[in-house]
Design a protein around this motif. Sequence first.
Motif, PDB file in Angstrom:
ATOM      1  N   ASP A  63     -17.404  47.243  19.926  1.00  0.00           N
ATOM      2  CA  ASP A  63     -18.825  47.383  20.210  1.00  0.00           C
ATOM      3  C   ASP A  63     -19.538  46.256  19.466  1.00  0.00           C
ATOM      4  OD1 ASP A  63     -21.441  48.115  20.649  1.00  0.00           O
ATOM      5  OD2 ASP A  63     -21.425  49.735  19.160  1.00  0.00           O
ATOM      6  N   THR A  64     -19.959  45.230  20.182  1.00  0.00           N
ATOM      7  CA  THR A  64     -20.580  44.081  19.518  1.00  0.00           C
ATOM      8  C   THR A  64     -22.027  44.362  19.149  1.00  0.00           C
ATOM      9  OG1 THR A  64     -21.277  43.088  21.612  1.00  0.00           O
ATOM     10  CG2 THR A  64     -19.096  42.486  20.778  1.00  0.00           C
ATOM     11  N   GLY A  65     -22.656  45.292  19.864  1.00  0.00           N
ATOM     12  CA  GLY A  65     -24.066  45.554  19.604  1.00  0.00           C
ATOM     13  C   GLY A  65     -24.845  44.255  19.660  1.00  0.00           C
ATOM     14  N   SER A  66     -25.785  44.083  18.788  1.00  0.00           N
ATOM     15  CA  SER A  66     -26.500  42.809  18.686  1.00  0.00           C
ATOM     16  C   SER A  66     -26.071  42.086  17.418  1.00  0.00           C
ATOM     17  CB  SER A  66     -28.016  43.070  18.645  1.00  0.00           C
ATOM     18  OG  SER A  66     -28.341  43.901  17.550  1.00  0.00           O
ATOM     19  N   THR A  67     -24.941  42.517  16.848  1.00  0.00           N
ATOM     20  CA  THR A  67     -24.508  42.017  15.546  1.00  0.00           C
ATOM     21  C   THR A  67     -23.313  41.086  15.644  1.00  0.00           C
ATOM     22  OG1 THR A  67     -25.277  44.085  14.571  1.00  0.00           O
ATOM     23  CG2 THR A  67     -23.821  42.711  13.221  1.00  0.00           C
ATOM     24  N   ILE A  68     -22.313  41.462  16.417  1.00  0.00           N
ATOM     25  CA  ILE A  68     -21.093  40.663  16.515  1.00  0.00           C
ATOM     26  C   ILE A  68     -21.179  39.774  17.750  1.00  0.00           C
ATOM     27  CG2 ILE A  68     -18.587  40.701  16.681  1.00  0.00           C
ATOM     28  CD1 ILE A  68     -18.555  43.336  15.298  1.00  0.00           C
ATOM     29  N   GLY A  69     -21.456  38.525  17.543  1.00  0.00           N
ATOM     30  CA  GLY A  69     -21.553  37.575  18.631  1.00  0.00           C
ATOM     31  C   GLY A  69     -20.217  36.934  18.945  1.00  0.00           C
ATOM     32  N   PRO A  70     -20.207  35.892  19.800  1.00  0.00           N
ATOM     33  CA  PRO A  70     -18.946  35.262  20.199  1.00  0.00           C
ATOM     34  C   PRO A  70     -18.138  34.711  19.033  1.00  0.00           C
ATOM     35  CG  PRO A  70     -20.721  34.591  21.663  1.00  0.00           C
ATOM     36  CD  PRO A  70     -21.364  35.333  20.533  1.00  0.00           C
ATOM     37  N   GLU A  71     -18.786  34.037  18.078  1.00  0.00           N
ATOM     38  CA  GLU A  71     -18.033  33.448  16.977  1.00  0.00           C
ATOM     39  C   GLU A  71     -17.362  34.508  16.103  1.00  0.00           C
ATOM     40  OE1 GLU A  71     -21.052  30.921  15.324  1.00  0.00           O
ATOM     41  OE2 GLU A  71     -20.233  29.163  16.342  1.00  0.00           O
ATOM     42  N   PRO A  72     -18.059  35.568  15.679  1.00  0.00           N
ATOM     43  CA  PRO A  72     -17.371  36.637  14.946  1.00  0.00           C
ATOM     44  C   PRO A  72     -16.249  37.291  15.745  1.00  0.00           C
ATOM     45  CG  PRO A  72     -19.738  36.813  14.632  1.00  0.00           C
ATOM     46  CD  PRO A  72     -19.523  35.776  15.692  1.00  0.00           C
ATOM     47  N   GLN A  73     -16.448  37.445  17.076  1.00  0.00           N
ATOM     48  CA  GLN A  73     -15.386  38.027  17.899  1.00  0.00           C
ATOM     49  C   GLN A  73     -14.133  37.164  17.838  1.00  0.00           C
ATOM     50  OE1 GLN A  73     -16.419  39.398  21.934  1.00  0.00           O
ATOM     51  NE2 GLN A  73     -18.558  39.188  21.329  1.00  0.00           N
ATOM     52  N   ALA A  74     -14.329  35.842  17.937  1.00  0.00           N
ATOM     53  CA  ALA A  74     -13.190  34.934  17.877  1.00  0.00           C
ATOM     54  C   ALA A  74     -12.479  35.029  16.528  1.00  0.00           C
ATOM     55  CB  ALA A  74     -13.657  33.506  18.138  1.00  0.00           C
ATOM     56  N   MET A  75     -13.254  35.120  15.479  1.00  0.00           N
ATOM     57  CA  MET A  75     -12.669  35.238  14.139  1.00  0.00           C
ATOM     58  C   MET A  75     -11.849  36.523  14.025  1.00  0.00           C
ATOM     59  SD  MET A  75     -14.673  35.858  10.542  1.00  0.00           S
ATOM     60  CE  MET A  75     -13.819  36.590   9.148  1.00  0.00           C
ATOM     61  N   LEU A  76     -12.385  37.632  14.489  1.00  0.00           N
ATOM     62  CA  LEU A  76     -11.680  38.909  14.391  1.00  0.00           C
ATOM     63  C   LEU A  76     -10.349  38.862  15.123  1.00  0.00           C
ATOM     64  CD1 LEU A  76     -14.663  41.379  14.915  1.00  0.00           C
ATOM     65  CD2 LEU A  76     -13.363  41.050  12.798  1.00  0.00           C
ATOM     66  N   ALA A  77     -10.352  38.295  16.324  1.00  0.00           N
ATOM     67  CA  ALA A  77      -9.115  38.231  17.102  1.00  0.00           C
ATOM     68  C   ALA A  77      -8.097  37.321  16.428  1.00  0.00           C
ATOM     69  CB  ALA A  77      -9.411  37.743  18.519  1.00  0.00           C
ATOM     70  N   ALA A  78      -8.568  36.204  15.842  1.00  0.00           N
ATOM     71  CA  ALA A  78      -7.665  35.291  15.150  1.00  0.00           C
ATOM     72  C   ALA A  78      -7.041  35.958  13.925  1.00  0.00           C
ATOM     73  CB  ALA A  78      -8.417  34.023  14.755  1.00  0.00           C
TER      74      ALA A  78
END
Length: 452
Positions: free
Chosen positions: A23-38
């Motif tokens: 759930d990205t909400g308005s907090t987790i944008g594309p760059e944080p998503q990429a970091m989490l997956a990495a």
Amino acid sequence: MKINDLSHKIVELPGGGEVLVLDTGSTIGPEPQAMLAALHSRSPGGIRSHLSVLAEKGSDRFMSTFYVGYGHKSVGDNATTSVFIEGVSMLVAKAIQDFPLYNGQEVSTRYVDFSAQRFVDPVGTPESNQLLERLRKFYLEGLEIMLPALRERFPRKPEEEEKIYEKAIKARAFDTMRAFLPAGASTNLAWVGPLRQFADRLPVLRHHPLAEVRAVAEAMEQALLKALPNSFSDKRYVESEQYQELCGRLYTYYDEPNPSEFALVRDDVRRDQLAAYRDALAQRPNNKTELPYPIRECGVAEFRFLLDFGSFRDIQRHRALTIRMPLLTANHGFEPWYFDELPETLKEKAQLLLDTYVRDVAALQVSPEIAQYYLPMGFRTAIRLTGDLRALVYLVELRATRFVHPTLRKRAQQMAKVLSEKFGTDGLVLHLDTDPDRFDVKRGTHDITRTD
């Protein structure tokens, strides 16, 4: 909202793990998503521990170091962004979409009236503007004549809803009159994809032969740098830039001086390998099920044919195929189907218009690439199409239906006939729409409209 307050969707796995939909909400944008997956690929600690790291340290340094700095391109596959591009020529849209990994949408000439659209005029002289406005005038006149003519030719049946019928009539009129829109007509498109795809594609677009494409690429890069400053860089490498310039100049556009009307020019499919897929070829159900991916190993076939630029815009959507970007010229003639659709009085005007129009475009004395802006999309282009059986079968079954533009349907039917003759003995069965070309009111239901 804080990261710890987000409501991720979790399903426990029988063996002790879990599946978590972020759930990205308005907090987790594309760059944080990429970091989490990495991080997920390098640590067994689990996504919850990575969320804690993100909440504590943020993603800025991670992305700028590992994705941009170290060149770990796969990190950029773990997050997507959406770019909306408006008011550009059809030629820009085709350039952006000339990429096998492109995902997005473009304005349809079938469901949108282009009479008020801006026509991009790179020459910018009174003479060049006058050329474009001549096409606009004929497009408007043609729609006024075509709509009542089509209602008379295809009267509404009692069981057909009037609103849907009218949409279908307009779609048919737009299908015909789009041939007289210039390739410089402006359009809008969306591009949705992983960050890596933007980073890989933008250097190519920056060295496109058309200045308009180069300007759009620069603007996209600037916008992405503002939106995702840790995932993009404006650093240039001289040797790479020179190489992209060379490739852009040599390979962007394709044309043939004496193209075939239609021909299979290469069949590199290995029958010994294909034999292992006989069951898949013969037993595929008639419900749009596709052939299995591994069948691609058997090789490719190449078709070449003439197709109007308007219908090329449709076939280009098949990005599993390699389709060279055709150079739009007047050298291969105007697609006869469009003339055949016009009422007799309008047909005579169209022929007279094109006879003088082509001479006037030549009088501009511009390069063939720039001349494309002024040429109507009904002119035929040389198509060079290469693909494996999986991609070719999908193409012919989808594009050989009565809901497809007739000029493209004809080519799809021809390709289907060749595929059946060539591979029928190997077990290939094609599921084709055998209904003849006819006006079908269902075309009026294919539009996408607002519901409010």
